[in-house]
Design a protein around this motif. Structure first.
Motif, PDB file in Angstrom:
ATOM      1  N   VAL A   1      12.640  52.794  70.427  1.00 44.59           N
ATOM      2  CA  VAL A   1      14.032  53.224  69.855  1.00 44.59           C
ATOM      3  C   VAL A   1      14.239  54.493  69.214  1.00 44.59           C
ATOM      4  CG1 VAL A   1      14.377  50.764  69.012  1.00 44.59           C
ATOM      5  CG2 VAL A   1      13.372  52.553  67.523  1.00 44.59           C
ATOM      6  N   VAL A   2      13.086  55.571  69.485  1.00 45.02           N
ATOM      7  CA  VAL A   2      13.284  56.601  68.952  1.00 45.02           C
ATOM      8  C   VAL A   2      13.757  57.684  69.825  1.00 45.02           C
ATOM      9  CG1 VAL A   2      11.667  56.253  66.868  1.00 45.02           C
ATOM     10  CG2 VAL A   2      10.948  57.465  68.958  1.00 45.02           C
TER      11      VAL A   2
ATOM     12  N   LYS B   1       6.193  59.335  68.983  1.00 42.29           N
ATOM     13  CA  LYS B   1       6.166  58.191  69.947  1.00 42.29           C
ATOM     14  C   LYS B   1       6.855  58.621  71.332  1.00 42.29           C
ATOM     15  CE  LYS B   1       8.614  54.544  68.455  1.00 42.29           C
ATOM     16  NZ  LYS B   1       8.919  53.254  67.762  1.00 42.29           N
TER      17      LYS B   1
ATOM     18  N   ASP C   1      15.380  47.750  67.650  1.00 43.59           N
ATOM     19  CA  ASP C   1      14.081  47.669  67.038  1.00 43.59           C
ATOM     20  C   ASP C   1      14.148  46.119  66.572  1.00 43.59           C
ATOM     21  OD1 ASP C   1      16.398  48.414  65.434  1.00 43.59           O
ATOM     22  OD2 ASP C   1      14.990  49.987  64.221  1.00 43.59           O
TER      23      ASP C   1
ATOM     24  N   ALA D   1       7.935  49.754  65.091  1.00 46.25           N
ATOM     25  CA  ALA D   1       7.356  50.160  63.750  1.00 46.25           C
ATOM     26  C   ALA D   1       6.929  48.936  63.217  1.00 46.25           C
ATOM     27  CB  ALA D   1       8.535  50.645  63.055  1.00 46.25           C
TER      28      ALA D   1
ATOM     29  N   ASN E   1       8.858  46.846  60.610  1.00 49.61           N
ATOM     30  CA  ASN E   1       9.859  45.843  60.874  1.00 49.61           C
ATOM     31  C   ASN E   1       9.287  44.453  61.107  1.00 49.61           C
ATOM     32  OD1 ASN E   1      12.581  47.329  60.884  1.00 49.61           O
ATOM     33  ND2 ASN E   1      11.852  48.196  62.779  1.00 49.61           N
TER      34      ASN E   1
ATOM     35  N   MET F   1      13.904  49.938  56.973  1.00 48.81           N
ATOM     36  CA  MET F   1      13.452  48.896  57.828  1.00 48.81           C
ATOM     37  C   MET F   1      13.596  47.216  57.363  1.00 48.81           C
ATOM     38  SD  MET F   1      10.616  50.976  59.962  1.00 48.81           S
ATOM     39  CE  MET F   1      10.193  52.110  58.686  1.00 48.81           C
TER      40      MET F   1
ATOM     41  N   PHE G   1      17.410  51.015  63.191  1.00 50.22           N
ATOM     42  CA  PHE G   1      17.233  52.438  63.225  1.00 50.22           C
ATOM     43  C   PHE G   1      18.428  53.258  63.549  1.00 50.22           C
ATOM     44  CE2 PHE G   1      15.077  56.187  65.452  1.00 50.22           C
ATOM     45  CZ  PHE G   1      14.996  57.008  64.327  1.00 50.22           C
TER      46      PHE G   1
ATOM     47  N   ASN H   1      11.678  61.588  62.759  1.00 50.52           N
ATOM     48  CA  ASN H   1      12.751  60.995  62.926  1.00 50.52           C
ATOM     49  C   ASN H   1      13.729  61.378  62.132  1.00 50.52           C
ATOM     50  OD1 ASN H   1      11.846  58.815  64.649  1.00 50.52           O
ATOM     51  ND2 ASN H   1      11.093  57.692  63.142  1.00 50.52           N
TER      52      ASN H   1
ATOM     53  N   LEU I   1       4.087  55.291  58.700  1.00 53.18           N
ATOM     54  CA  LEU I   1       5.029  54.841  59.931  1.00 53.18           C
ATOM     55  C   LEU I   1       4.190  54.692  60.998  1.00 53.18           C
ATOM     56  CD1 LEU I   1       7.664  53.636  61.146  1.00 53.18           C
ATOM     57  CD2 LEU I   1       8.351  56.083  61.364  1.00 53.18           C
TER      58      LEU I   1
ATOM     59  N   TYR J   1       2.997  52.458  64.828  1.00 53.17           N
ATOM     60  CA  TYR J   1       3.354  51.611  66.020  1.00 53.17           C
ATOM     61  C   TYR J   1       2.300  51.078  66.694  1.00 53.17           C
ATOM     62  CZ  TYR J   1       7.001  55.196  65.610  1.00 53.17           C
ATOM     63  OH  TYR J   1       8.054  56.114  64.994  1.00 53.17           O
TER      64      TYR J   1
HETATM   65  C1  LMR Z   1      12.748  53.289  61.468  1.00 59.02           C
HETATM   66  O1  LMR Z   1      13.583  52.302  61.926  1.00 59.02           O
HETATM   67  O2  LMR Z   1      13.154  54.154  60.436  1.00 59.02           O
HETATM   68  C2  LMR Z   1      11.637  54.003  62.482  1.00 59.02           C
HETATM   69  O3  LMR Z   1      10.674  53.114  62.199  1.00 59.02           O
HETATM   70  C3  LMR Z   1      11.978  53.702  63.804  1.00 59.02           C
HETATM   71  C4  LMR Z   1      10.671  53.994  64.567  1.00 59.02           C
HETATM   72  O4  LMR Z   1      10.343  53.478  65.354  1.00 59.02           O
HETATM   73  O5  LMR Z   1      10.082  55.342  64.293  1.00 59.02           O
END
Ligand code: LMR
Length: 364
Positions: free
Chosen positions: A68-69, A75, A107, A125, A128, A206, A227, A248, A269, A271
């Protein structure tokens, strides 16, 4: 005088030479065409039922990866690097199509898409999914890791195995962890230095009740949101604050609608890179080894990149007029004291080895 006899002979000789030359070219050419038709490389009807591009199609493995970023984040870059290395290591046989910016799934929806097999790889992330894979709540505890080296040492040990196994309950497999980095605080209300500065702030967060809880303990209220909803929420004033990594905050332009950033490094943060386990087991051992190697190399590349991308993001954001604050040791201690009760709340939910770890790391 012009000699007609000689000219006629010369013409005949020229014709003979031309005919011999043509025979030298045409006979082998015709034979080659027949040979190729015979071998099936040319379709005489003109309809190519065998496109050379498609040859060996059954051997080509195409994987879709969703995240999603933005691409100019750790990432985003790791995913591109992974796709390139997977292609190189497999001699072009493995193709990874990367869909950034939530172009394929948000996400919130990507995990179920992976379970259904609608996407092959995701790197969500962890935060989530900490309400679903409760072991991951440890990763959401503020100040639990000193830095990314400390975190990696934990992930590579027995506790890391427990964390990686959590999604197996859903038929998913964690291949490894990639990282975004440590989170910071942004707001458009006031500089946030002490817990009392959180009062009245409304954070986008999140989907993690652990994150909700520490922001509450610090004195703020929270709104869970995907996000890609964060910027509009901040812009419209539905929330006035958020927490995220520098890359981000920068790549999604959150800083353009915020006035203050606190360099707090308060949370991690990261993944977990997930695949559907049934899909993974259908791959050949060679393909699995190539994919793992490419993912690991991408992870190492990402770690090297984080510092550089963060430094660039910070410089650009400071130049744009965002006010930047760095926590002093005393301020940090005040935050740690405020969030310490959460360590007990999380510890009781953990299996014994993780419980012991959380208890040992509780701020004193
Ligand atoms: C967010 O939702 O703030 C981040 O975690 C998005 C991400 O994948 O870095």
């Amino acid at each position: 005088l012009y000699d007609y006899t000689t000219k006629g002979e010369a013409d005949r000789m020229r014709l003979r030479t031309l005919a011999t030359g043509a025979a030298f070219v045409l006979v082998p050419l015709t034979l080659t065409v027949f040979l190729l038709i015979f071998l099936g490389r040319i379709d005489p009807a003109g309809a190519l039922d065998r496109d050379p591009e498609q040859e060996g199609l059954e051997a080509i493995l195409t994987l879709r990866m969703s995240h999603v970023v933005a691409e100019n984040t750790p990432k985003g870059q790791a995913a591109r690097y992974f796709a390139r290395r997977a292609a190189e290591l497999s001699g072009g046989r493995i193709r990874v199509e990367v869909f950034p910016n939530g172009a394929l799934f948000s996400d919130i929806s990507e995990l179920d898409a992976l379970r259904r097999g609608d996407v092959d790889l995701i790197a969500p992330a962890a935060s989530n999914w900490t309400d679903r894979y409760i072991e991951w709540q440890v990763l959401d505890l503020p100040f639990i890791f000193r830095d990314l080296d400390d975190l990696n040492a934990v992930l590579n040990g027995p506790l890391g195995t427990l964390l990686k196994e959590a999604p197996e309950r859903d038929g998913l497999r964690t291949l490894l962890f990639w990282h975004s980095g440590l989170k910071q605080i942004t707001t458009n209300v006031r500089p946030v230095l002490l817990p009392e500065d959180f009062r009245g702030l409304v954070f986008r967060r999140m989907q993690s009740s652990t994150i909700a809880r520490y922001l509450e303990l610090l004195g703020a209220r929270t709104v869970p949101a995907p996000f890609n909803q964060t910027f509009p929420l901040l812009e419209k004033g539905m929330v006035n604050s958020e927490e995220n990594t520098l890359t981000n905050i920068y790549s999604k332009k959150f800083y353009t609608v915020q006035t203050d950033l606190t360099l707090s490094d308060h949370g991690y943060l990261g993944y977990p890179v997930l695949v559907n386990d049934a899909f993974w087991r259908r791959l050949s051992p060679d393909d699995r080894a190539i994919l793992l190697k490419a993912l690991e190399e991408a992870g190492a590349y990402e770690l090297r990149l984080i510092r550089e991308l963060e430094a660039r993001a910070l410089k650009e954001m400071a130049a744009s007029g965002l006010r930047i604050h760095r926590l002093t040791a005393d301020e940090r201690t005040a935050w740690e004291q405020a969030v310490a009760p959460l360590y007990d709340e999380v510890a009781v939910r953990m299996p014994p080895p993780l419980r012991a770890f959380v208890e040992a790391r509780k701020p004193r």
